[in-house]
Design a protein around this motif. Sequence first.
Motif, PDB file in Angstrom:
ATOM      1  N   LEU A 137      56.232  26.945  82.736  1.00  0.00           N
ATOM      2  CA  LEU A 137      55.401  27.710  83.670  1.00  0.00           C
ATOM      3  C   LEU A 137      54.609  26.785  84.596  1.00  0.00           C
ATOM      4  CD1 LEU A 137      54.114  30.549  81.307  1.00  0.00           C
ATOM      5  CD2 LEU A 137      55.605  30.820  83.299  1.00  0.00           C
ATOM      6  N   THR A 138      54.166  25.652  84.071  1.00  0.00           N
ATOM      7  CA  THR A 138      53.462  24.678  84.915  1.00  0.00           C
ATOM      8  C   THR A 138      54.382  24.164  86.012  1.00  0.00           C
ATOM      9  OG1 THR A 138      52.007  23.997  83.094  1.00  0.00           O
ATOM     10  CG2 THR A 138      52.245  22.467  84.929  1.00  0.00           C
ATOM     11  N   GLU A 139      55.637  23.904  85.669  1.00  0.00           N
ATOM     12  CA  GLU A 139      56.610  23.452  86.669  1.00  0.00           C
ATOM     13  C   GLU A 139      56.881  24.543  87.690  1.00  0.00           C
ATOM     14  OE1 GLU A 139      59.985  22.308  84.390  1.00  0.00           O
ATOM     15  OE2 GLU A 139      59.022  20.512  83.546  1.00  0.00           O
ATOM     16  N   GLU A 140      56.963  25.786  87.221  1.00  0.00           N
ATOM     17  CA  GLU A 140      57.175  26.911  88.135  1.00  0.00           C
ATOM     18  C   GLU A 140      56.005  27.038  89.101  1.00  0.00           C
ATOM     19  OE1 GLU A 140      57.934  31.763  87.935  1.00  0.00           O
ATOM     20  OE2 GLU A 140      58.136  30.525  86.129  1.00  0.00           O
ATOM     21  N   MET A 141      54.802  26.864  88.574  1.00  0.00           N
ATOM     22  CA  MET A 141      53.605  26.938  89.413  1.00  0.00           C
ATOM     23  C   MET A 141      53.599  25.810  90.437  1.00  0.00           C
ATOM     24  SD  MET A 141      50.955  28.917  89.646  1.00  0.00           S
ATOM     25  CE  MET A 141      50.145  28.809  91.226  1.00  0.00           C
ATOM     26  N   ALA A 142      54.024  24.625  90.024  1.00  0.00           N
ATOM     27  CA  ALA A 142      54.076  23.491  90.945  1.00  0.00           C
ATOM     28  C   ALA A 142      55.075  23.746  92.069  1.00  0.00           C
ATOM     29  CB  ALA A 142      54.457  22.221  90.184  1.00  0.00           C
ATOM     30  N   GLN A 143      56.182  24.389  91.750  1.00  0.00           N
ATOM     31  CA  GLN A 143      57.179  24.705  92.775  1.00  0.00           C
ATOM     32  C   GLN A 143      56.627  25.700  93.782  1.00  0.00           C
ATOM     33  OE1 GLN A 143      60.594  26.043  90.579  1.00  0.00           O
ATOM     34  NE2 GLN A 143      61.161  23.991  89.891  1.00  0.00           N
ATOM     35  N   ILE A 144      55.843  26.658  93.287  1.00  0.00           N
ATOM     36  CA  ILE A 144      55.220  27.618  94.209  1.00  0.00           C
ATOM     37  C   ILE A 144      54.246  26.904  95.127  1.00  0.00           C
ATOM     38  CG2 ILE A 144      53.689  29.619  94.349  1.00  0.00           C
ATOM     39  CD1 ILE A 144      54.871  30.577  91.687  1.00  0.00           C
ATOM     40  N   GLN A 145      53.461  25.993  94.574  1.00  0.00           N
ATOM     41  CA  GLN A 145      52.514  25.241  95.385  1.00  0.00           C
ATOM     42  C   GLN A 145      53.229  24.401  96.441  1.00  0.00           C
ATOM     43  OE1 GLN A 145      50.393  23.614  91.824  1.00  0.00           O
ATOM     44  NE2 GLN A 145      48.567  24.099  93.016  1.00  0.00           N
ATOM     45  N   GLU A 146      54.339  23.796  96.037  1.00  0.00           N
ATOM     46  CA  GLU A 146      55.084  22.961  96.979  1.00  0.00           C
ATOM     47  C   GLU A 146      55.702  23.790  98.093  1.00  0.00           C
ATOM     48  OE1 GLU A 146      57.893  20.898  94.601  1.00  0.00           O
ATOM     49  OE2 GLU A 146      56.390  19.641  93.594  1.00  0.00           O
ATOM     50  N   SER A 147      55.973  25.060  97.795  1.00  0.00           N
ATOM     51  CA  SER A 147      56.584  25.916  98.812  1.00  0.00           C
ATOM     52  C   SER A 147      55.598  26.281  99.912  1.00  0.00           C
ATOM     53  CB  SER A 147      57.131  27.198  98.166  1.00  0.00           C
ATOM     54  OG  SER A 147      56.073  28.054  97.765  1.00  0.00           O
ATOM     55  N   VAL A 148      54.322  26.103  99.636  1.00  0.00           N
ATOM     56  CA  VAL A 148      53.288  26.362 100.638  1.00  0.00           C
ATOM     57  C   VAL A 148      52.879  25.009 101.220  1.00  0.00           C
ATOM     58  CG1 VAL A 148      51.045  27.416 101.098  1.00  0.00           C
ATOM     59  CG2 VAL A 148      52.499  28.327  99.277  1.00  0.00           C
ATOM     60  N   ALA A 149      53.489  24.651 102.329  1.00  0.00           N
ATOM     61  CA  ALA A 149      53.271  23.320 102.892  1.00  0.00           C
ATOM     62  C   ALA A 149      51.811  23.088 103.239  1.00  0.00           C
ATOM     63  CB  ALA A 149      54.141  23.127 104.127  1.00  0.00           C
ATOM     64  N   SER A 150      51.181  24.067 103.857  1.00  0.00           N
ATOM     65  CA  SER A 150      49.783  23.946 104.243  1.00  0.00           C
ATOM     66  C   SER A 150      49.229  25.341 104.484  1.00  0.00           C
ATOM     67  CB  SER A 150      49.642  23.108 105.522  1.00  0.00           C
ATOM     68  OG  SER A 150      48.285  23.017 105.916  1.00  0.00           O
ATOM     69  N   PRO A 151      48.051  25.634 103.973  1.00  0.00           N
ATOM     70  CA  PRO A 151      47.149  24.803 103.181  1.00  0.00           C
ATOM     71  C   PRO A 151      47.545  24.808 101.724  1.00  0.00           C
ATOM     72  CG  PRO A 151      46.202  26.953 103.452  1.00  0.00           C
ATOM     73  CD  PRO A 151      47.492  26.962 104.226  1.00  0.00           C
ATOM     74  N   PRO A 152      46.914  23.957 100.880  1.00  0.00           N
ATOM     75  CA  PRO A 152      47.193  24.000  99.444  1.00  0.00           C
ATOM     76  C   PRO A 152      46.901  25.383  98.885  1.00  0.00           C
ATOM     77  CG  PRO A 152      45.925  22.049 100.011  1.00  0.00           C
ATOM     78  CD  PRO A 152      45.968  22.915 101.243  1.00  0.00           C
ATOM     79  N   LEU A 153      47.508  25.678  97.744  1.00  0.00           N
ATOM     80  CA  LEU A 153      47.414  27.027  97.180  1.00  0.00           C
ATOM     81  C   LEU A 153      45.967  27.454  96.928  1.00  0.00           C
ATOM     82  CD1 LEU A 153      48.901  29.491  96.088  1.00  0.00           C
ATOM     83  CD2 LEU A 153      48.921  28.379  93.860  1.00  0.00           C
ATOM     84  N   ALA A 154      45.143  26.545  96.401  1.00  0.00           N
ATOM     85  CA  ALA A 154      43.762  26.918  96.106  1.00  0.00           C
ATOM     86  C   ALA A 154      43.031  27.334  97.380  1.00  0.00           C
ATOM     87  CB  ALA A 154      43.036  25.762  95.436  1.00  0.00           C
ATOM     88  N   ASP A 155      43.243  26.583  98.471  1.00  0.00           N
ATOM     89  CA  ASP A 155      42.614  26.936  99.744  1.00  0.00           C
ATOM     90  C   ASP A 155      43.164  28.263 100.259  1.00  0.00           C
ATOM     91  OD1 ASP A 155      41.110  24.655  99.683  1.00  0.00           O
ATOM     92  OD2 ASP A 155      42.494  23.496 100.916  1.00  0.00           O
TER      93      ASP A 155
END
Length: 251
Positions: A137-155
Amino acid sequence: MSGGSYRSSSHDDNSFEVFLEGWLIRQEQFLNELVVAQDTFDDQESQENDMGDLISRVLAHYQEYYEEKSRMTHRNVFRAFSPTWFSPLERSFLWITGFNPGLIFNLVTDSVNNLSEHQVQRLNWLKHETKAEERSLTEEMAQIQESVASPPLADLARRVGMQLIYTDSINTEIEEVDGNIDQLKMALENVVTDADRLRTRTAERVVGLLNPLQSLKFLSAVGQLQLRVRMMGMEREAERQQQRNEHSNGW
């Protein structure tokens, strides 16, 4: 979607905060019951039945939380990733919007001191299985974050989540993000659902490996940790607010 719908969404999201406050009051009541049940334990069959009923009610209490959280996440998944109802201290413990399932095994070890060899083996096997699912699940979450080039997911969660709360002009913000907001929301909802399922399933399986008295001790440790972290977080925020007030008043 109309602005009125977003205001309704904001109202629905705030309803989760109201739910949580009531849920935590009941959580403290359950904790008191768990402690009393431990202190009065005398190994009679009738009392074991009572303990089994209490354990079932506590697990149902947690299930209620996750059902309500699921509804809130479906309404606005970004709020789940930036939960204003938790203090910064509480948020520092979050893993995919909730506690890390691996924490359960530390609590069992710390709270139960009479585990049999068979129980230890089963718990170690379950811990290994849980850790593997966590990594996935951590890897899946990282892939989702990487799919959002800008801004980072938290932002993104903060910007879009707050836009949903405070303004009707969300369309421009969505266009700036990516144009794929629906796909992003679905991906986030899915990973949160899977993470919550892992949390609840792990806790239930651990309780299934313990005897009633051990389960009482474990569930007490869970409740005590949760309420202690919340209280510490609220105290820290109160201190910070007092310091800000003193600073603004020129003290």
